[in-house]
Design a protein around this motif. Structure first.
Motif, short mmCIF file in Angstrom:
data_model
loop_
_atom_site.label_atom_id
_atom_site.label_comp_id
_atom_site.label_asym_id
_atom_site.label_seq_id
_atom_site.Cartn_x
_atom_site.Cartn_y
_atom_site.Cartn_z
N LEU A 89 0.85 -1.18 0.00
CA LEU A 89 0.00 0.00 0.00
C LEU A 89 0.89 1.23 0.00
O LEU A 89 1.92 1.25 0.65
N SER A 90 0.46 2.26 -0.70
CA SER A 90 1.20 3.52 -0.63
C SER A 90 0.21 4.65 -0.57
O SER A 90 -0.90 4.56 -1.09
N GLY A 91 0.60 5.72 0.10
CA GLY A 91 -0.25 6.89 0.23
C GLY A 91 0.59 8.11 0.51
O GLY A 91 1.73 8.02 0.98
N VAL A 92 0.02 9.26 0.22
CA VAL A 92 0.68 10.55 0.45
C VAL A 92 -0.13 11.32 1.47
O VAL A 92 -1.36 11.39 1.37
N SER A 93 0.56 11.88 2.46
CA SER A 93 -0.06 12.72 3.49
C SER A 93 -1.19 11.96 4.18
O SER A 93 -1.04 10.81 4.56
N VAL A 94 -2.36 12.59 4.29
CA VAL A 94 -3.46 11.96 5.03
C VAL A 94 -4.07 10.79 4.25
O VAL A 94 -4.72 9.92 4.83
N SER A 95 -3.82 10.72 2.94
CA SER A 95 -4.38 9.59 2.17
C SER A 95 -3.74 8.26 2.56
O SER A 95 -4.25 7.20 2.22
N GLY A 96 -2.61 8.29 3.28
CA GLY A 96 -2.01 7.06 3.77
C GLY A 96 -2.62 6.56 5.06
O GLY A 96 -2.35 5.43 5.48
N ALA A 97 -3.46 7.38 5.70
CA ALA A 97 -4.07 6.98 6.97
C ALA A 97 -4.93 5.72 6.84
O ALA A 97 -4.83 4.82 7.68
N PRO A 98 -5.79 5.61 5.82
CA PRO A 98 -6.56 4.36 5.68
C PRO A 98 -5.66 3.14 5.46
O PRO A 98 -5.98 2.04 5.92
N ASN A 99 -4.53 3.34 4.80
CA ASN A 99 -3.59 2.24 4.60
C ASN A 99 -3.05 1.76 5.95
O ASN A 99 -2.93 0.56 6.19
N LEU A 153 4.36 8.49 2.09
CA LEU A 153 5.11 9.67 1.72
C LEU A 153 4.57 10.88 2.48
O LEU A 153 3.36 11.13 2.47
N GLU A 154 5.48 11.59 3.13
CA GLU A 154 5.13 12.76 3.94
C GLU A 154 3.86 12.47 4.75
O GLU A 154 2.81 13.08 4.57
N PRO A 155 3.97 11.51 5.67
CA PRO A 155 2.80 10.99 6.39
C PRO A 155 2.09 12.04 7.25
O PRO A 155 2.73 12.91 7.82
N ASN A 156 0.79 11.90 7.29
CA ASN A 156 -0.04 12.76 8.12
C ASN A 156 -1.15 11.90 8.71
O ASN A 156 -2.18 11.70 8.08
N PRO A 157 -0.95 11.38 9.93
CA PRO A 157 -1.94 10.48 10.52
C PRO A 157 -3.13 11.21 11.12
O PRO A 157 -4.13 10.58 11.45
N ARG A 158 -3.03 12.51 11.26
CA ARG A 158 -4.10 13.31 11.85
C ARG A 158 -4.14 14.64 11.12
O ARG A 158 -3.10 15.26 10.89
N SER A 159 -5.32 15.12 10.79
CA SER A 159 -5.43 16.39 10.07
C SER A 159 -5.54 17.58 11.00
O SER A 159 -5.03 18.65 10.70
N ALA A 160 -6.24 17.43 12.10
CA ALA A 160 -6.55 18.56 12.98
C ALA A 160 -5.41 18.84 13.96
O ALA A 160 -4.76 17.94 14.46
N TRP A 161 -5.23 20.11 14.25
CA TRP A 161 -4.25 20.54 15.24
C TRP A 161 -4.73 20.14 16.63
O TRP A 161 -5.92 20.09 16.91
N ALA A 162 -3.77 19.84 17.50
CA ALA A 162 -4.04 19.59 18.91
C ALA A 162 -2.78 19.98 19.67
O ALA A 162 -1.69 20.01 19.07
N PRO A 163 -2.89 20.28 20.97
CA PRO A 163 -1.68 20.64 21.73
C PRO A 163 -0.58 19.59 21.62
O PRO A 163 0.60 19.92 21.62
N VAL A 164 -0.95 18.31 21.49
CA VAL A 164 0.05 17.25 21.37
C VAL A 164 0.35 16.92 19.91
O VAL A 164 1.14 16.01 19.64
N TYR A 165 -0.26 17.65 18.98
CA TYR A 165 -0.03 17.41 17.55
C TYR A 165 0.04 18.77 16.83
O TYR A 165 -0.95 19.23 16.25
N PRO A 166 1.21 19.40 16.87
CA PRO A 166 1.33 20.77 16.34
C PRO A 166 1.30 20.89 14.82
O PRO A 166 1.28 21.99 14.30
N TRP A 167 1.29 19.77 14.10
CA TRP A 167 1.35 19.82 12.64
C TRP A 167 -0.03 19.91 11.99
O TRP A 167 -0.13 20.04 10.78
N GLY A 168 -1.09 19.82 12.75
CA GLY A 168 -2.43 19.80 12.16
C GLY A 168 -2.95 21.18 11.80
O GLY A 168 -2.38 22.20 12.14
N ARG A 169 -4.07 21.15 11.10
CA ARG A 169 -4.73 22.39 10.70
C ARG A 169 -5.73 22.80 11.79
O ARG A 169 -6.42 21.96 12.35
N LYS A 170 -5.82 24.08 12.02
CA LYS A 170 -6.72 24.61 13.04
C LYS A 170 -8.14 24.69 12.50
O LYS A 170 -8.35 24.68 11.28
#
Length: 195
Positions: free
Chosen positions: A1-11, A28-45
């Motif tokens: 399986l391969s995925g880019v960013s958040v599209s790899g989450a289902p994989n 590729l450039e994994p993003n397991p969570r989209s939303a920002w959280a205090p423990v996840y600074p990479w998400g979108r607000k």
């Protein structure tokens, strides 16, 4: 399986819950969570999601294409030269309707597979561009959550033609699918005669 960013989450979810169906995973450039959280600074607000949902009103138009290219550039994701606003507008029209796009944006904003990453037992390759520090930090974080995951740098400038080609070679090597020339002994063709 391969995925880019958040599209790899289902994989990752499939690899964690049904490992017998997955031989290996490349993210590729994994993003397991989209939303920002205090423990996840990479998400979108939340305001980023609201802006995206407003901009989907322009879905399929040249204005949307311009917004998309600018939005990606603002997040250090410079689009390839052929990713013009007109091409992005056409791509969105061909992808889905605005109401489906809104639904998908909401689904992605609620996605969070961090809790299952420790259950992924299949060989996993994580690829990221080191010059994009935020993306690379997130990739390091994801790799630390998956036992035995291998983190490699994506070669070349982010999403450039030479970078994509080199990344494809890394992916082939990881899954054991080296490129071999194919010799054709027959060719299927169609000939049409008209008056």
């Amino acid at each position: 399986l391969s995925g880019v960013s958040v599209s790899g989450a289902p994989n990752a979810l499939l690899a964690a819950t049904r490992p017998e169906l997955v031989k290996s995973m490349v993210w590729l450039e994994p993003n397991p969570r989209s939303a920002w959280a205090p423990v996840y600074p990479w998400g979108r607000k939340p305001e980023d999601l609201e802006a995206e949902l407003r901009d989907i009103d322009l879905w399929g138009t040249l204005a949307y294409g311009r917004w998309f290219v600018q939005d990606e550039a603002s997040r250090d994701n410079e689009m390839p030269p052929d990713a013009t606003a007109a091409r992005m507008a056409k791509a969105t029209r061909n992808a889905c309707t605005p109401d489906v796009a809104r639904g998908l944006a909401r689904i992605w904003s609620e996605t969070d597979v961090r809790g299952v990453l420790s259950a992924v037992q299949v060989p996993t390759l994580i690829l990221s561009h080191p010059e994009r520090k935020e993306q690379f930090d997130r990739a390091n974080y994801v790799a630390s959550l998956i036992q035995g995951a291998e983190l490699q740098e994506m070669p070349g400038r982010a999403w450039s033609e030479e970078g994509v080609s080199s990344t494809a070679e890394k992916l082939r090597h990881f899954v054991g699918a080296e490129r071999t020339p194919t010799e054709l002994d027959t060719i299927l063709s169609t000939v049409m005669f008209t008056d």
